[in-house]
Design a protein around this motif. Structure first.
Motif, PDB file in Angstrom:
ATOM      1  N   SER A 215      -3.680  -0.096  -4.122  1.00 11.55           N
ATOM      2  CA  SER A 215      -4.076  -0.190  -3.018  1.00 11.55           C
ATOM      3  C   SER A 215      -3.214   1.087  -2.260  1.00 11.55           C
ATOM      4  O   SER A 215      -2.116   1.059  -2.292  1.00 11.55           O
ATOM      5  CB  SER A 215      -3.688  -1.613  -2.147  1.00 11.55           C
ATOM      6  OG  SER A 215      -4.243  -1.334  -0.767  1.00 11.55           O
TER       7      SER A 215
ATOM      8  N   ALA B  23     -15.040   6.858   0.372  1.00 13.34           N
ATOM      9  CA  ALA B  23     -14.640   5.435   0.723  1.00 13.34           C
ATOM     10  C   ALA B  23     -15.806   4.603   0.981  1.00 13.34           C
ATOM     11  O   ALA B  23     -16.573   4.601   1.731  1.00 13.34           O
ATOM     12  CB  ALA B  23     -13.704   5.372   2.046  1.00 13.34           C
TER      13      ALA B  23
ATOM     14  N   SER C 168     -12.876  -0.728   0.890  1.00 14.76           N
ATOM     15  CA  SER C 168     -12.025   0.133   2.088  1.00 14.76           C
ATOM     16  C   SER C 168     -12.222  -0.772   3.294  1.00 14.76           C
ATOM     17  O   SER C 168     -13.412  -1.135   3.554  1.00 14.76           O
ATOM     18  CB  SER C 168     -12.776   1.545   1.956  1.00 14.76           C
ATOM     19  OG  SER C 168     -12.427   2.168   0.806  1.00 14.76           O
ATOM     20  N   SER C 169     -11.429  -0.083   4.049  1.00 13.26           N
ATOM     21  CA  SER C 169     -11.326  -0.448   5.441  1.00 13.26           C
ATOM     22  C   SER C 169     -10.588   0.690   6.303  1.00 13.26           C
ATOM     23  O   SER C 169      -9.962   1.312   5.726  1.00 13.26           O
ATOM     24  CB  SER C 169     -10.873  -1.941   5.760  1.00 13.26           C
ATOM     25  OG  SER C 169      -9.311  -1.903   5.687  1.00 13.26           O
ATOM     26  N   TYR C 170     -10.915   0.916   7.720  1.00 17.68           N
ATOM     27  CA  TYR C 170     -10.421   1.891   8.256  1.00 17.68           C
ATOM     28  C   TYR C 170     -10.394   1.375   9.802  1.00 17.68           C
ATOM     29  O   TYR C 170     -11.085   0.893  10.391  1.00 17.68           O
ATOM     30  CB  TYR C 170     -11.163   3.275   8.179  1.00 17.68           C
ATOM     31  CG  TYR C 170     -12.656   2.952   8.870  1.00 17.68           C
ATOM     32  CD1 TYR C 170     -12.915   3.612  10.052  1.00 17.68           C
ATOM     33  CD2 TYR C 170     -13.832   2.679   8.282  1.00 17.68           C
ATOM     34  CE1 TYR C 170     -13.730   3.460  10.793  1.00 17.68           C
ATOM     35  CE2 TYR C 170     -14.901   2.692   8.642  1.00 17.68           C
ATOM     36  CZ  TYR C 170     -15.036   2.914  10.175  1.00 17.68           C
ATOM     37  OH  TYR C 170     -16.360   2.975  10.662  1.00 17.68           O
TER      38      TYR C 170
ATOM     39  N   ARG D  72      -3.328   4.287   1.128  1.00 16.16           N
ATOM     40  CA  ARG D  72      -3.640   4.243   2.488  1.00 16.16           C
ATOM     41  C   ARG D  72      -3.519   5.923   2.641  1.00 16.16           C
ATOM     42  O   ARG D  72      -2.858   6.528   2.125  1.00 16.16           O
ATOM     43  CB  ARG D  72      -2.502   3.569   3.568  1.00 16.16           C
ATOM     44  CG  ARG D  72      -2.856   3.643   4.575  1.00 16.16           C
ATOM     45  CD  ARG D  72      -1.727   3.031   5.499  1.00 16.16           C
ATOM     46  NE  ARG D  72      -0.235   3.335   5.174  1.00 16.16           N
ATOM     47  CZ  ARG D  72       0.606   2.551   4.728  1.00 16.16           C
ATOM     48  NH1 ARG D  72       0.331   1.269   4.184  1.00 16.16           N
ATOM     49  NH2 ARG D  72       1.976   2.997   4.293  1.00 16.16           N
TER      50      ARG D  72
ATOM     51  N   GLN E 108       0.804  -1.118   0.057  1.00 12.41           N
ATOM     52  CA  GLN E 108      -0.061   0.188  -0.025  1.00 12.41           C
ATOM     53  C   GLN E 108       0.721   1.210   0.006  1.00 12.41           C
ATOM     54  O   GLN E 108       1.976   1.237   0.617  1.00 12.41           O
ATOM     55  CB  GLN E 108      -0.799   0.066   1.238  1.00 12.41           C
ATOM     56  CG  GLN E 108      -1.734  -1.120   1.115  1.00 12.41           C
ATOM     57  CD  GLN E 108      -2.690  -1.291   2.746  1.00 12.41           C
ATOM     58  OE1 GLN E 108      -2.200  -0.771   3.571  1.00 12.41           O
ATOM     59  NE2 GLN E 108      -3.491  -1.976   2.646  1.00 12.41           N
TER      60      GLN E 108
ATOM     61  N   LEU F  44     -12.411   5.483  -2.923  1.00  8.58           N
ATOM     62  CA  LEU F  44     -11.550   4.281  -2.553  1.00  8.58           C
ATOM     63  C   LEU F  44     -12.563   2.966  -2.305  1.00  8.58           C
ATOM     64  O   LEU F  44     -13.964   3.274  -1.963  1.00  8.58           O
ATOM     65  CB  LEU F  44     -10.940   4.286  -1.083  1.00  8.58           C
ATOM     66  CG  LEU F  44      -9.729   5.202  -0.943  1.00  8.58           C
ATOM     67  CD1 LEU F  44      -9.040   5.430   0.485  1.00  8.58           C
ATOM     68  CD2 LEU F  44      -8.622   4.939  -2.016  1.00  8.58           C
ATOM     69  N   ARG F  45     -12.357   2.143  -3.147  1.00 11.37           N
ATOM     70  CA  ARG F  45     -13.281   0.723  -3.230  1.00 11.37           C
ATOM     71  C   ARG F  45     -12.747  -0.514  -2.476  1.00 11.37           C
ATOM     72  O   ARG F  45     -11.485   0.024  -2.100  1.00 11.37           O
ATOM     73  CB  ARG F  45     -13.470   0.152  -4.688  1.00 11.37           C
ATOM     74  CG  ARG F  45     -13.996   1.317  -5.565  1.00 11.37           C
ATOM     75  CD  ARG F  45     -15.561   1.258  -5.186  1.00 11.37           C
ATOM     76  NE  ARG F  45     -15.973   2.003  -6.381  1.00 11.37           N
ATOM     77  CZ  ARG F  45     -17.431   2.184  -6.513  1.00 11.37           C
ATOM     78  NH1 ARG F  45     -18.267   1.946  -5.730  1.00 11.37           N
ATOM     79  NH2 ARG F  45     -17.936   3.025  -7.512  1.00 11.37           N
TER      80      ARG F  45
ATOM     81  N   VAL G 225      -7.446   5.302   6.185  1.00  7.62           N
ATOM     82  CA  VAL G 225      -8.207   4.173   5.521  1.00  7.62           C
ATOM     83  C   VAL G 225      -7.355   3.758   4.419  1.00  7.62           C
ATOM     84  O   VAL G 225      -6.492   4.341   3.921  1.00  7.62           O
ATOM     85  CB  VAL G 225      -9.310   5.231   4.813  1.00  7.62           C
ATOM     86  CG1 VAL G 225     -10.349   4.487   3.899  1.00  7.62           C
ATOM     87  CG2 VAL G 225     -10.302   5.895   5.920  1.00  7.62           C
ATOM     88  N   THR G 226      -7.614   2.337   4.096  1.00  5.57           N
ATOM     89  CA  THR G 226      -6.953   1.750   3.051  1.00  5.57           C
ATOM     90  C   THR G 226      -8.176   0.989   2.152  1.00  5.57           C
ATOM     91  O   THR G 226      -9.242   0.700   2.513  1.00  5.57           O
ATOM     92  CB  THR G 226      -6.243   0.397   3.613  1.00  5.57           C
ATOM     93  OG1 THR G 226      -6.926  -0.385   4.187  1.00  5.57           O
ATOM     94  CG2 THR G 226      -5.109   0.898   4.532  1.00  5.57           C
ATOM     95  N   GLY G 227      -8.022   1.272   0.804  1.00  4.95           N
ATOM     96  CA  GLY G 227      -8.742   0.989  -0.237  1.00  4.95           C
ATOM     97  C   GLY G 227      -8.116   0.900  -1.541  1.00  4.95           C
ATOM     98  O   GLY G 227      -6.958   1.491  -1.683  1.00  4.95           O
TER      99      GLY G 227
END
Length: 140
Positions: free
Chosen positions: A46, A90, A132-134, A48, A16, A129-130, A107-109
């Protein structure tokens, strides 16, 4: 097994790229804002990003707006000509309940570019961002 999981987690973090709100756009004078070269090079990868979750319009949803700084209102615009430089959307894989919380998150995605109107909400986004998680960002 623990070591394998830890290695895979570190490998995912290494894959990332860290992105900052100041790296999303560049000003092209009369032509206005355009995507930065860095942003364009990261499309489909990907990434961040650190920021704040804007107050949601509804408590439950599968997306949120990430802003550079805490905001009091959701910053959606009705035209991408006036699109703020310091927000992105996101999208999560599943619906969540959101409570307004000014704490910073990471957030990552997968980065997606281009004007997109969400068919369910009618909201416009230019950067998303698709998948995604945070997580809450560390305080340092």
């Amino acid at each position: 097994i623990f070591f394998i999981a830890a290695f895979l987690s570190l490998a995912t973090l290494a894959a990332q790229v860290e992105l900052d709100f100041g790296e999303l756009y560049e000003n092209r004078g009369i032509q206005g804002l355009s995507y930065s070269a860095k942003l364009q090079s990261l499309a489909g990868k990907s990434v961040r990003l650190r920021g704040c979750i804007a107050p949601p319009l509804k408590a439950e949803g599968n997306f949120f707006v990430l802003t550079r700084e805490p905001v009091a209102l959701c910053p959606f615009c009705d035209s991408d000509k006036d699109w703020p430089q310091d927000i992105l959307v996101a999208y999560l894989d599943q619906r969540r309940t959101f409570l307004h919380n000014p704490d910073r998150v990471i957030v990552t995605g997968v980065l997606e570019l281009g004007s997109y109107v969400d068919p369910a909400t009618g909201f416009l986004s230019r950067v998303r961002l698709r998948q995604s998680s945070y997580d809450r960002a560390p305080l340092f």
